[in-house]
Design a protein around this motif. Sequence first.
Motif, PDB file in Angstrom:
ATOM      1  N   LEU A  71       2.311   4.045  -2.518  1.00  0.00           N
ATOM      2  CA  LEU A  71       1.645   3.524  -1.322  1.00  0.00           C
ATOM      3  C   LEU A  71       0.873   2.238  -1.592  1.00  0.00           C
ATOM      4  N   HIS A  72       0.441   2.029  -2.822  1.00  0.00           N
ATOM      5  CA  HIS A  72      -0.252   0.783  -3.142  1.00  0.00           C
ATOM      6  C   HIS A  72       0.665  -0.413  -2.902  1.00  0.00           C
ATOM      7  N   GLY A  73       1.925  -0.276  -3.275  1.00  0.00           N
ATOM      8  CA  GLY A  73       2.877  -1.360  -3.042  1.00  0.00           C
ATOM      9  C   GLY A  73       3.056  -1.645  -1.567  1.00  0.00           C
ATOM     10  N   LEU A  74       3.168  -0.607  -0.773  1.00  0.00           N
ATOM     11  CA  LEU A  74       3.325  -0.773   0.669  1.00  0.00           C
ATOM     12  C   LEU A  74       2.086  -1.405   1.286  1.00  0.00           C
ATOM     13  N   CYS A  75       0.918  -0.913   0.905  1.00  0.00           N
ATOM     14  CA  CYS A  75      -0.325  -1.450   1.463  1.00  0.00           C
ATOM     15  C   CYS A  75      -0.524  -2.911   1.066  1.00  0.00           C
ATOM     16  N   CYS A  76      -0.217  -3.234  -0.163  1.00  0.00           N
ATOM     17  CA  CYS A  76      -0.363  -4.619  -0.607  1.00  0.00           C
ATOM     18  C   CYS A  76       0.596  -5.517   0.159  1.00  0.00           C
TER      19      CYS A  76
END
Length: 81
Positions: A71-76
Amino acid sequence: MNQLAPLPSPSLALPALIASADERARLRFLEFFAVTIRNPHTRRAYARAAGEFLAWVAARGITSLAGLQPLHGLCCKNREA
């Protein structure tokens, strides 16, 4: 003996999250850019994107690779949170 000599770390500026990882993770990070990506323009673009992502992650208090989640990749990517 079939080992490579250690890479000269003073000349390499790794993002903090990568620099603080174990040797295997640091080597994989470098191999990805040095071996996998042959085009220098693509390599620079990917390195810039990776640096931006790792800075974004660090700004949110994540201090190790183990703390990263998909999810960090998506949020970034969406520049959320």
